[in-house]
Scaffold this motif. Structure first.
Motif, PDB file in Angstrom:
ATOM      1  N   SER A  38       0.833  -1.213   0.000  1.00 47.31           N
ATOM      2  CA  SER A  38       0.000   0.000   0.000  1.00 47.31           C
ATOM      3  C   SER A  38       0.863   1.257   0.000  1.00 47.31           C
ATOM      4  CB  SER A  38      -0.929   0.005   1.224  1.00 47.31           C
ATOM      5  OG  SER A  38      -1.855  -1.059   1.166  1.00 47.31           O
ATOM      6  N   ARG A  39       1.952   1.219   0.747  1.00 50.79           N
ATOM      7  CA  ARG A  39       2.847   2.375   0.768  1.00 50.79           C
ATOM      8  C   ARG A  39       3.453   2.607  -0.611  1.00 50.79           C
ATOM      9  NH1 ARG A  39       5.962   3.003   6.510  1.00 50.79           N
ATOM     10  NH2 ARG A  39       4.528   1.849   7.852  1.00 50.79           N
ATOM     11  N   ILE A  40       3.920   1.537  -1.252  1.00 53.76           N
ATOM     12  CA  ILE A  40       4.534   1.654  -2.565  1.00 53.76           C
ATOM     13  C   ILE A  40       3.505   2.103  -3.605  1.00 53.76           C
ATOM     14  CG2 ILE A  40       5.782   0.438  -4.373  1.00 53.76           C
ATOM     15  CD1 ILE A  40       7.401   0.840  -1.828  1.00 53.76           C
ATOM     16  N   ARG A  41       2.292   1.585  -3.512  1.00 54.04           N
ATOM     17  CA  ARG A  41       1.222   2.032  -4.410  1.00 54.04           C
ATOM     18  C   ARG A  41       0.971   3.528  -4.246  1.00 54.04           C
ATOM     19  NH1 ARG A  41      -2.140  -2.184  -6.498  1.00 54.04           N
ATOM     20  NH2 ARG A  41      -1.653  -4.228  -5.590  1.00 54.04           N
ATOM     21  N   GLY A  42       1.081   3.979  -3.007  1.00 58.26           N
ATOM     22  CA  GLY A  42       0.897   5.410  -2.741  1.00 58.26           C
ATOM     23  C   GLY A  42       1.946   6.244  -3.446  1.00 58.26           C
ATOM     24  N   TYR A  43       3.184   5.745  -3.481  1.00 58.91           N
ATOM     25  CA  TYR A  43       4.239   6.469  -4.198  1.00 58.91           C
ATOM     26  C   TYR A  43       3.929   6.529  -5.699  1.00 58.91           C
ATOM     27  CZ  TYR A  43       6.847   5.518   0.119  1.00 58.91           C
ATOM     28  OH  TYR A  43       7.249   5.420   1.420  1.00 58.91           O
ATOM     29  N   MET A  44       3.398   5.422  -6.217  1.00 56.78           N
ATOM     30  CA  MET A  44       3.049   5.385  -7.646  1.00 56.78           C
ATOM     31  C   MET A  44       1.930   6.368  -7.953  1.00 56.78           C
ATOM     32  SD  MET A  44       3.946   3.984 -10.522  1.00 56.78           S
ATOM     33  CE  MET A  44       3.431   5.282 -11.653  1.00 56.78           C
ATOM     34  N   LYS A  45       0.987   6.480  -7.042  1.00 55.26           N
ATOM     35  CA  LYS A  45      -0.118   7.422  -7.239  1.00 55.26           C
ATOM     36  C   LYS A  45       0.410   8.866  -7.292  1.00 55.26           C
ATOM     37  CE  LYS A  45      -4.649   8.791  -5.445  1.00 55.26           C
ATOM     38  NZ  LYS A  45      -4.375  10.229  -5.624  1.00 55.26           N
ATOM     39  N   GLU A  46       1.404   9.157  -6.464  1.00 54.50           N
ATOM     40  CA  GLU A  46       1.980  10.499  -6.478  1.00 54.50           C
ATOM     41  C   GLU A  46       2.661  10.783  -7.811  1.00 54.50           C
ATOM     42  OE1 GLU A  46       4.063  11.844  -2.868  1.00 54.50           O
ATOM     43  OE2 GLU A  46       3.415   9.960  -1.955  1.00 54.50           O
ATOM     44  N   VAL A  47       3.267   9.747  -8.394  1.00 53.21           N
ATOM     45  CA  VAL A  47       3.875   9.911  -9.711  1.00 53.21           C
ATOM     46  C   VAL A  47       2.787  10.196 -10.744  1.00 53.21           C
ATOM     47  CG1 VAL A  47       5.186   8.785 -11.542  1.00 53.21           C
ATOM     48  CG2 VAL A  47       5.837   8.435  -9.153  1.00 53.21           C
ATOM     49  N   ASP A  48       1.716   9.423 -10.697  1.00 61.67           N
ATOM     50  CA  ASP A  48       0.600   9.623 -11.635  1.00 61.67           C
ATOM     51  C   ASP A  48      -0.001  11.016 -11.505  1.00 61.67           C
ATOM     52  OD1 ASP A  48       0.809   7.124 -12.760  1.00 61.67           O
ATOM     53  OD2 ASP A  48      -0.607   6.203 -11.366  1.00 61.67           O
ATOM     54  N   ASP A  49      -0.123  11.503 -10.281  1.00 62.50           N
ATOM     55  CA  ASP A  49      -0.733  12.808 -10.047  1.00 62.50           C
ATOM     56  C   ASP A  49       0.063  13.943 -10.693  1.00 62.50           C
ATOM     57  OD1 ASP A  49      -2.780  11.672  -8.635  1.00 62.50           O
ATOM     58  OD2 ASP A  49      -1.944  12.103  -6.652  1.00 62.50           O
ATOM     59  N   ALA A  50       1.350  13.705 -10.879  1.00 66.73           N
ATOM     60  CA  ALA A  50       2.200  14.741 -11.478  1.00 66.73           C
ATOM     61  C   ALA A  50       1.780  15.049 -12.913  1.00 66.73           C
ATOM     62  CB  ALA A  50       3.663  14.312 -11.434  1.00 66.73           C
ATOM     63  N   SER A  51       1.127  14.099 -13.574  1.00 60.95           N
ATOM     64  CA  SER A  51       0.715  14.310 -14.969  1.00 60.95           C
ATOM     65  C   SER A  51      -0.342  15.402 -15.097  1.00 60.95           C
ATOM     66  CB  SER A  51       0.171  13.004 -15.557  1.00 60.95           C
ATOM     67  OG  SER A  51      -1.025  12.618 -14.878  1.00 60.95           O
ATOM     68  N   LYS A  52      -1.058  15.682 -14.021  1.00 60.96           N
ATOM     69  CA  LYS A  52      -2.120  16.684 -14.053  1.00 60.96           C
ATOM     70  C   LYS A  52      -1.580  18.092 -14.291  1.00 60.96           C
ATOM     71  CE  LYS A  52      -4.879  13.957 -10.786  1.00 60.96           C
ATOM     72  NZ  LYS A  52      -5.481  13.931  -9.425  1.00 60.96           N
TER      73      LYS A  52
END
Length: 344
Positions: free
Chosen positions: A164-178
């Motif tokens: 879950s922690r690692i998935r959270g890091y991936m989500k932060e990467v995805d959010d950068a695309s906005k």
């Protein structure tokens, strides 16, 4: 100071073992000794009392200054008392074990008023209640309180917690695309993001870091479940020697949730911006994806730290410009799964 006026002073008297404890009202030390010896069945000759807190002997002059309900230890001539630490030492040296020892420690804690000694006893009790050798929900139901019923073992939950922690890091990467204005750059960034997700899926989101059943190179803990703080991002080791076993008790599991997988080269301030900058004039296929994967999701750049060792200020560490783009030296390297190299 009731004793000065000949009034009875309420006090608490116990024997050396602590098994017997009584409330006694006495107007002076002599009366206290007589009543206490009778209740605790000790010989009056040579008997004396001292403070439970620190072992200081109570004299006739000292007696009137005692606050109401002061806890005292009544001793025979050949006995001695060194204070609460002595009490803890005696507790550990008894023939009690298992639940009996836990109950005795809880009894001491229940009677203790000093905040400092309560802390010592609480830490001792947490150690005595350690049930890290148990693994399944059936064996240690208390540990699983508040944990989704789909988890049947401690290791399975801890593995999912790390994922879950690692998935959270991936989500932060995805959010950068906005925040990407150029459509072409956004398209390349999304391709990169998708590739990173595939790499994470292959590595099962590196959940092995918290799973004590994994092989040693892949886990951050001992086989018993002990984790050691790796120190702040700019230190080789933890100066405070923090350690914890979240497998031991529900309380330890909850406390462990405050520990951080800290990025030495910072994720938001450095790694993601470096990736975005690289994509401004390059295609995603030119990017050394392995390098960014390592920085974002692996122990190449992550340090497990106690919350006290987690420095939230700027780390001022930069990505290695030589590794950002694919070259003859790095493009043939295997995609990282679980790296075996430890950070120091």
């Amino acid at each position: 100071m009731f004793g000065l006026f000949g009034k009875n002073k309420p006090l608490k008297v116990r024997d050396l073992t602590g098994h017997k404890k009584y409330g006694v009202a006495a107007k002076d030390l002599n009366e206290l000794l007589k009543k206490g010896c009778k209740l605790l069945q000790l010989p009056l000759s040579g008997a004396y009392v001292c403070l439970y807190e620190d072992g200081v002997i109570v004299t006739e002059k000292f007696f009137p200054t005692l606050p109401d309900n002061t806890e005292l230890v009544l001793l025979s001539r050949e006995q001695s008392w060194g204070g609460v630490v002595c009490d803890i030492g005696q507790l550990l040296n008894t023939d009690r074990h298992g639940d009996g020892l836990v109950k005795a420690a809880k009894a001491l804690l229940g009677d203790e008023k000093s905040a400092k000694r309560r802390k010592i006893l609480s830490d001792l009790l947490r150690t005595l209640e350690d049930r890290s050798e148990l693994e399944s929900r059936e064996e240690d139901e208390d540990w699983f309180t508040g944990v989704d019923t789909r988890f049947k073992t401690k290791s399975a939950y801890m593995k999912s917690n790390c994922e879950s922690r690692i998935r959270g890091y991936m989500k932060e990467v995805d959010d950068a695309s906005k925040n990407i204005q150029k459509a072409k750059v956004r398209e390349e960034f999304l391709k990169t993001s998708k590739s990173l997700v595939e790499m994470l899926k292959t590595a099962r989101y590196n959940g092995s870091y918290f799973d004590r059943t994994e092989k040693e190179p892949n886990r951050l803990c001992t086989r018993e479940g002990w984790f050691t703080c790796q120190g702040a991002f700019d230190q080789k080791v933890c100066q405070s020697l923090h350690s914890i076993n979240p497998y031991g008790s529900r309380e330890s599991r909850i406390i462990f949730s405050t520990w951080n997988l800290d990025h030495r080269i910072e994720k938001k301030r450095t790694v993601v911006p470096a990736l975005l900058e690289a994509l401004q004039n390059h295609k995603s296929t030119n990017i050394n994806l392995n390098y960014f994967y390592q920085l974002l999701f692996t122990r190449e750049n992550l340090k497990l730290v106690h919350i006290v060792c987690h420095k939230k200020g700027a780390h001022n560490l930069l990505c290695d410009d030589r590794k950002i783009f694919r070259t003859a030296n790095n493009e043939d390297k295997a995609k990282p799964k679980v790296k075996k190299k430890r950070l120091i």
